[in-house]
Design a protein around this motif. Structure first.
Motif, PDB file in Angstrom:
ATOM      1  N   VAL A  32      -2.342  -5.024   9.772  1.00 17.72           N
ATOM      2  CA  VAL A  32      -1.640  -4.458   8.556  1.00 17.72           C
ATOM      3  C   VAL A  32      -0.265  -4.333   9.060  1.00 17.72           C
ATOM      4  O   VAL A  32       0.181  -3.748  10.074  1.00 17.72           O
ATOM      5  N   SER A  33       0.696  -4.630   8.435  1.00 15.69           N
ATOM      6  CA  SER A  33       2.399  -4.314   8.573  1.00 15.69           C
ATOM      7  C   SER A  33       2.587  -3.155   7.572  1.00 15.69           C
ATOM      8  O   SER A  33       2.620  -2.986   6.406  1.00 15.69           O
ATOM      9  N   PHE A  34       3.556  -2.466   8.256  1.00 17.08           N
ATOM     10  CA  PHE A  34       4.058  -1.417   7.548  1.00 17.08           C
ATOM     11  C   PHE A  34       5.272  -1.654   6.509  1.00 17.08           C
ATOM     12  O   PHE A  34       4.888  -1.256   5.109  1.00 17.08           O
ATOM     13  N   SER A  35       5.997  -2.665   6.792  1.00 17.16           N
ATOM     14  CA  SER A  35       6.967  -2.942   5.861  1.00 17.16           C
ATOM     15  C   SER A  35       6.523  -3.802   4.699  1.00 17.16           C
ATOM     16  O   SER A  35       7.034  -3.806   3.665  1.00 17.16           O
ATOM     17  N   HIS A  36       5.420  -4.672   4.864  1.00 18.46           N
ATOM     18  CA  HIS A  36       5.039  -5.622   4.013  1.00 18.46           C
ATOM     19  C   HIS A  36       3.645  -4.947   3.120  1.00 18.46           C
ATOM     20  O   HIS A  36       3.553  -5.299   2.214  1.00 18.46           O
ATOM     21  N   ILE A  41       3.364   0.175  -1.090  1.00 14.37           N
ATOM     22  CA  ILE A  41       2.361   1.319  -1.611  1.00 14.37           C
ATOM     23  C   ILE A  41       3.271   2.560  -1.879  1.00 14.37           C
ATOM     24  O   ILE A  41       3.053   3.073  -2.873  1.00 14.37           O
ATOM     25  N   PHE A  42       3.776   3.144  -0.841  1.00 14.42           N
ATOM     26  CA  PHE A  42       4.665   4.403  -1.049  1.00 14.42           C
ATOM     27  C   PHE A  42       5.589   4.383  -2.146  1.00 14.42           C
ATOM     28  O   PHE A  42       6.008   4.990  -2.900  1.00 14.42           O
ATOM     29  N   ASN A  43       6.456   3.169  -2.129  1.00 14.29           N
ATOM     30  CA  ASN A  43       7.386   2.974  -2.868  1.00 14.29           C
ATOM     31  C   ASN A  43       6.874   2.984  -4.318  1.00 14.29           C
ATOM     32  O   ASN A  43       7.544   3.717  -5.348  1.00 14.29           O
ATOM     33  N   ILE A  44       5.823   2.366  -4.925  1.00 12.92           N
ATOM     34  CA  ILE A  44       5.385   2.411  -5.977  1.00 12.92           C
ATOM     35  C   ILE A  44       4.673   3.674  -6.633  1.00 12.92           C
ATOM     36  O   ILE A  44       4.750   4.259  -7.661  1.00 12.92           O
ATOM     37  N   LYS A  45       3.790   3.991  -5.442  1.00  9.42           N
ATOM     38  CA  LYS A  45       2.966   5.256  -5.847  1.00  9.42           C
ATOM     39  C   LYS A  45       3.550   6.829  -5.373  1.00  9.42           C
ATOM     40  O   LYS A  45       2.962   7.701  -5.882  1.00  9.42           O
ATOM     41  N   PRO A 103      -2.009  10.761  -5.199  1.00  9.39           N
ATOM     42  CA  PRO A 103      -0.785  11.317  -5.658  1.00  9.39           C
ATOM     43  C   PRO A 103      -1.191  12.287  -6.811  1.00  9.39           C
ATOM     44  O   PRO A 103      -1.998  12.131  -7.640  1.00  9.39           O
ATOM     45  N   ILE A 104      -0.523  13.530  -6.828  1.00  9.52           N
ATOM     46  CA  ILE A 104      -0.911  14.372  -7.863  1.00  9.52           C
ATOM     47  C   ILE A 104      -0.362  14.155  -9.113  1.00  9.52           C
ATOM     48  O   ILE A 104       0.655  13.501  -9.224  1.00  9.52           O
ATOM     49  N   GLY A 105      -1.202  14.293 -10.396  1.00  9.12           N
ATOM     50  CA  GLY A 105      -0.680  14.006 -11.682  1.00  9.12           C
ATOM     51  C   GLY A 105      -0.902  12.558 -11.900  1.00  9.12           C
ATOM     52  O   GLY A 105      -0.506  11.914 -12.983  1.00  9.12           O
ATOM     53  N   ARG A 106      -1.631  11.649 -11.133  1.00  8.84           N
ATOM     54  CA  ARG A 106      -1.689  10.130 -11.333  1.00  8.84           C
ATOM     55  C   ARG A 106      -3.055   9.697 -10.763  1.00  8.84           C
ATOM     56  O   ARG A 106      -3.726  10.563 -10.250  1.00  8.84           O
ATOM     57  N   ASN A 107      -3.398   8.645 -11.161  1.00  7.72           N
ATOM     58  CA  ASN A 107      -4.741   8.080 -10.836  1.00  7.72           C
ATOM     59  C   ASN A 107      -4.656   7.996  -9.377  1.00  7.72           C
ATOM     60  O   ASN A 107      -3.747   7.729  -8.693  1.00  7.72           O
ATOM     61  N   PRO A 108      -5.927   8.061  -8.747  1.00 12.44           N
ATOM     62  CA  PRO A 108      -5.935   7.886  -7.287  1.00 12.44           C
ATOM     63  C   PRO A 108      -5.549   6.590  -6.659  1.00 12.44           C
ATOM     64  O   PRO A 108      -5.387   5.426  -7.472  1.00 12.44           O
ATOM     65  N   LEU A 109      -5.168   6.336  -5.523  1.00 15.30           N
ATOM     66  CA  LEU A 109      -4.720   4.942  -5.080  1.00 15.30           C
ATOM     67  C   LEU A 109      -6.059   3.975  -5.252  1.00 15.30           C
ATOM     68  O   LEU A 109      -7.056   4.462  -4.943  1.00 15.30           O
ATOM     69  N   ILE A 110      -5.795   2.984  -5.568  1.00  7.88           N
ATOM     70  CA  ILE A 110      -7.165   1.900  -5.508  1.00  7.88           C
ATOM     71  C   ILE A 110      -7.770   1.945  -4.042  1.00  7.88           C
ATOM     72  O   ILE A 110      -6.989   2.149  -3.003  1.00  7.88           O
ATOM     73  N   SER A 111      -9.046   1.489  -3.868  1.00  7.07           N
ATOM     74  CA  SER A 111      -9.731   1.459  -2.630  1.00  7.07           C
ATOM     75  C   SER A 111      -8.915   0.438  -1.500  1.00  7.07           C
ATOM     76  O   SER A 111      -8.949   0.655  -0.451  1.00  7.07           O
ATOM     77  N   SER A 112      -8.584  -0.612  -2.150  1.00  8.14           N
ATOM     78  CA  SER A 112      -7.794  -1.721  -1.098  1.00  8.14           C
ATOM     79  C   SER A 112      -6.731  -0.934  -0.545  1.00  8.14           C
ATOM     80  O   SER A 112      -6.285  -1.170   0.569  1.00  8.14           O
ATOM     81  N   ASP A 113      -5.826  -0.260  -1.253  1.00  3.09           N
ATOM     82  CA  ASP A 113      -4.606   0.513  -0.920  1.00  3.09           C
ATOM     83  C   ASP A 113      -5.082   1.655   0.200  1.00  3.09           C
ATOM     84  O   ASP A 113      -4.561   1.699   1.249  1.00  3.09           O
ATOM     85  N   ILE A 114      -6.128   2.265  -0.211  1.00  3.67           N
ATOM     86  CA  ILE A 114      -6.603   3.243   0.798  1.00  3.67           C
ATOM     87  C   ILE A 114      -7.043   2.595   2.053  1.00  3.67           C
ATOM     88  O   ILE A 114      -6.761   3.068   3.219  1.00  3.67           O
ATOM     89  N   LYS A 115      -7.748   1.468   1.941  1.00  3.01           N
ATOM     90  CA  LYS A 115      -8.371   0.870   3.237  1.00  3.01           C
ATOM     91  C   LYS A 115      -7.172   0.258   4.070  1.00  3.01           C
ATOM     92  O   LYS A 115      -6.968   0.519   5.312  1.00  3.01           O
ATOM     93  N   LEU A 116      -6.039   0.050   3.369  1.00  2.00           N
ATOM     94  CA  LEU A 116      -4.882  -0.727   4.107  1.00  2.00           C
ATOM     95  C   LEU A 116      -4.239   0.426   4.693  1.00  2.00           C
ATOM     96  O   LEU A 116      -3.839   0.294   5.915  1.00  2.00           O
ATOM     97  N   ILE A 117      -4.099   1.585   4.368  1.00  2.00           N
ATOM     98  CA  ILE A 117      -3.435   2.723   4.846  1.00  2.00           C
ATOM     99  C   ILE A 117      -4.446   3.295   6.123  1.00  2.00           C
ATOM    100  O   ILE A 117      -3.954   3.516   7.268  1.00  2.00           O
ATOM    101  N   GLY A 118      -5.596   3.309   6.002  1.00  3.60           N
ATOM    102  CA  GLY A 118      -6.394   3.591   6.964  1.00  3.60           C
ATOM    103  C   GLY A 118      -6.457   2.653   7.967  1.00  3.60           C
ATOM    104  O   GLY A 118      -6.530   3.085   9.434  1.00  3.60           O
ATOM    105  N   ASP A 119      -6.644   1.296   7.735  1.00  2.00           N
ATOM    106  CA  ASP A 119      -6.416   0.280   8.991  1.00  2.00           C
ATOM    107  C   ASP A 119      -5.159   0.320   9.425  1.00  2.00           C
ATOM    108  O   ASP A 119      -5.252   0.336  10.927  1.00  2.00           O
TER     109      ASP A 119
END
Length: 128
Positions: A32-36, A41-45, A103-119
């Motif tokens: 997993v790449s931080f920049s790519h 994910i952080f930028n959008i969510k 994120p507060i007041g928004r839908n939770p991150l999708i599972s694939s984004d959560i997995k990327l962050i964890g990985d």
């Protein structure tokens, strides 16, 4: 007799194929790449609140700001230990140990984004 020969030959070929597939090395795990992967994910969510002009304590607009953390809490991530990292807990748990799910007041991150962050955290949370 021909039918039996064809069946045995077909069975032999099938066995060879199965053995070949089972003996193959699995593909290398995706790094997993931080920049790519993570920063987008952080930028959008997250940056509405967790950006330079946001109202949250933690700035997620860059790797260095993320790794600086915030004053009110322990480090937001522990490289190689997603399960012990507050950042991962806040996006993956319905009721994190500190504060609210992000994120507060928004839908939770999708599972694939959560997995990327964890990985990414489990792979050392590199600036790559």
């Amino acid at each position: 007799m021909k039918k039996i020969t064809i069946i045995f030959v077909s069975l032999g070929i099938l066995i060879i194929i199965v053995i070949s597939v089972l003996s193959c090395e699995p593909d290398e795990k995706y790094e997993v790449s931080f920049s790519h992967d993570i920063q987008p994910i952080f930028n959008i969510k997250c940056l509405d609140c967790h950006g330079a002009g946001g109202n949250a304590n933690l700035d997620l607009s860059s790797y260095s700001s993320l790794m600086s953390g915030e004053n009110n809490n322990p480090p937001v991530l522990i490289p190689f230990q997603a399960d012990r990292s507050l950042l991962y807990e806040k996006v993956s748990q319905q009721s994190p140990s500190i504060g609210d799910r992000m994120p507060i007041g928004r839908n939770p991150l999708i599972s694939s984004d959560i997995k990327l962050i964890g990985d990414w955290i489990d792979q050392g949370a590199k600036d790559n």
